[in-house]
Write an enzyme that holds these catalytic residues in place. Sequence first.
Site, PDB file in Angstrom:
ATOM      1  N   ARG A  37     -51.179   6.101 -30.542  1.00 57.64           N
ATOM      2  CA  ARG A  37     -51.362   4.941 -29.659  1.00 57.64           C
ATOM      3  C   ARG A  37     -51.025   5.287 -28.211  1.00 57.64           C
ATOM      4  NH1 ARG A  37     -51.986   0.324 -32.905  1.00 57.64           N
ATOM      5  NH2 ARG A  37     -50.738   0.254 -34.806  1.00 57.64           N
ATOM      6  N   GLU A  49     -58.678  -7.823 -27.381  1.00 61.18           N
ATOM      7  CA  GLU A  49     -58.659  -7.009 -28.602  1.00 61.18           C
ATOM      8  C   GLU A  49     -58.991  -5.561 -28.258  1.00 61.18           C
ATOM      9  OE1 GLU A  49     -57.645  -6.254 -31.355  1.00 61.18           O
ATOM     10  OE2 GLU A  49     -58.713  -7.263 -32.973  1.00 61.18           O
ATOM     11  N   ASP A  50     -58.455  -4.631 -29.025  1.00 58.37           N
ATOM     12  CA  ASP A  50     -58.724  -3.218 -28.762  1.00 58.37           C
ATOM     13  C   ASP A  50     -60.145  -2.833 -29.181  1.00 58.37           C
ATOM     14  OD1 ASP A  50     -58.145  -3.548 -31.491  1.00 58.37           O
ATOM     15  OD2 ASP A  50     -56.764  -1.856 -31.628  1.00 58.37           O
ATOM     16  N   PHE A  97     -64.213   6.881 -36.104  1.00 59.04           N
ATOM     17  CA  PHE A  97     -62.855   6.376 -35.938  1.00 59.04           C
ATOM     18  C   PHE A  97     -62.237   6.985 -34.693  1.00 59.04           C
ATOM     19  CE2 PHE A  97     -58.421   5.544 -36.868  1.00 59.04           C
ATOM     20  CZ  PHE A  97     -58.499   4.252 -37.362  1.00 59.04           C
ATOM     21  N   ASP A 116     -64.636  -4.272 -34.924  1.00 58.01           N
ATOM     22  CA  ASP A 116     -65.223  -3.401 -35.943  1.00 58.01           C
ATOM     23  C   ASP A 116     -66.034  -4.273 -36.903  1.00 58.01           C
ATOM     24  OD1 ASP A 116     -65.580  -0.985 -37.371  1.00 58.01           O
ATOM     25  OD2 ASP A 116     -63.746  -1.265 -38.514  1.00 58.01           O
TER      26      ASP A 116
HETATM   27  P1  IMP Z   1     -62.095  -5.594 -37.949  1.00 61.78           P
HETATM   28  O1  IMP Z   1     -61.432  -6.784 -38.561  1.00 61.78           O
HETATM   29  O2  IMP Z   1     -62.800  -4.776 -38.977  1.00 61.78           O
HETATM   30  O3  IMP Z   1     -63.001  -5.952 -36.779  1.00 61.78           O
HETATM   31  O4  IMP Z   1     -60.947  -4.624 -37.461  1.00 61.78           O
HETATM   32  C1  IMP Z   1     -60.414  -4.636 -36.215  1.00 61.78           C
HETATM   33  C2  IMP Z   1     -59.164  -3.791 -36.190  1.00 61.78           C
HETATM   34  O5  IMP Z   1     -59.326  -2.594 -36.961  1.00 61.78           O
HETATM   35  C3  IMP Z   1     -58.859  -3.308 -34.793  1.00 61.78           C
HETATM   36  O6  IMP Z   1     -58.073  -4.239 -34.087  1.00 61.78           O
HETATM   37  C4  IMP Z   1     -58.134  -2.003 -35.054  1.00 61.78           C
HETATM   38  O7  IMP Z   1     -56.754  -2.229 -35.252  1.00 61.78           O
HETATM   39  C5  IMP Z   1     -58.732  -1.484 -36.344  1.00 61.78           C
HETATM   40  N1  IMP Z   1     -59.786  -0.473 -36.069  1.00 61.78           N
HETATM   41  C6  IMP Z   1     -61.110  -0.579 -36.278  1.00 61.78           C
HETATM   42  N2  IMP Z   1     -61.768   0.530 -35.910  1.00 61.78           N
HETATM   43  C7  IMP Z   1     -60.828   1.369 -35.442  1.00 61.78           C
HETATM   44  C8  IMP Z   1     -60.884   2.712 -34.874  1.00 61.78           C
HETATM   45  O8  IMP Z   1     -61.922   3.358 -34.719  1.00 61.78           O
HETATM   46  N3  IMP Z   1     -59.678   3.239 -34.529  1.00 61.78           N
HETATM   47  C9  IMP Z   1     -58.488   2.587 -34.662  1.00 61.78           C
HETATM   48  N4  IMP Z   1     -58.401   1.342 -35.158  1.00 61.78           N
HETATM   49  C10 IMP Z   1     -59.562   0.738 -35.546  1.00 61.78           C
HETATM   50 MG    MG Z   2     -54.919  -0.562 -36.008  1.00 61.50          MG
END
Ligand code: IMP
Ligand code: MG
Length: 180
Positions: free
Chosen positions: A165, A98-99, A152, A102
Amino acid sequence: MLKDIEKVYYSVETLQDIVADLGKRISEDYKDKNLLLVSVLKGSVVFMADLMRAITIPCEIDFMCVSSYKDGTTSSGAVKIIKDLDINLEGKDVLIVEDILDSGRTLSYLKSILMTRNPRSFKICTLLDKPERRAVPDLFADYSGAEVPDEFVVGYGLDYAEKYRNLPYIGVLKWEVYSE
Ligand code: IMP
Ligand code: MG
């Protein structure tokens, strides 16, 4: 694109070191296992491409696409499968790539679906972790490249409204970009 960046958090060189280290640890930990890397599209595609080449043991790869964020920076709350895996998970040691972790909602949902498919094990590798933002308390990364504060970030696969990206480093956008 460069003019939109306020500051660089992780340079190309730093990212290379982080990924090399993760690849080394994973190669050790999974040497007698059935490693299947599952990349969560689209954000993890750059990380996946580098991480898989830093892994020195046999492994398989697959891709899954879920939507958690619409345009912009805030979570929509809804998580939907856009593209499912092709490979059967039975007997596989699944490592999610995963990138960024969050709120944890996306991976929590993914985990609950994938666990019903009987993988031999299930672990999470994230390039970046924002622990302050976690909304699912029991969800953590087994491998994490680096922690970032509640800001962010874009680049190295991560987008703002589908852009940035392709930046080779990770940085923060200028506030003007969000207000445009
Ligand atoms: P979560 O479900 O809230 O953990 O969201 C995860 C996804 O939100 C990641 O795979 C990203 O695609 C997006 N995301 C969360 N924070 C960032 C950020 O700082 N920059 C870009 N994408 C983010
Ligand atoms: Mg995204």
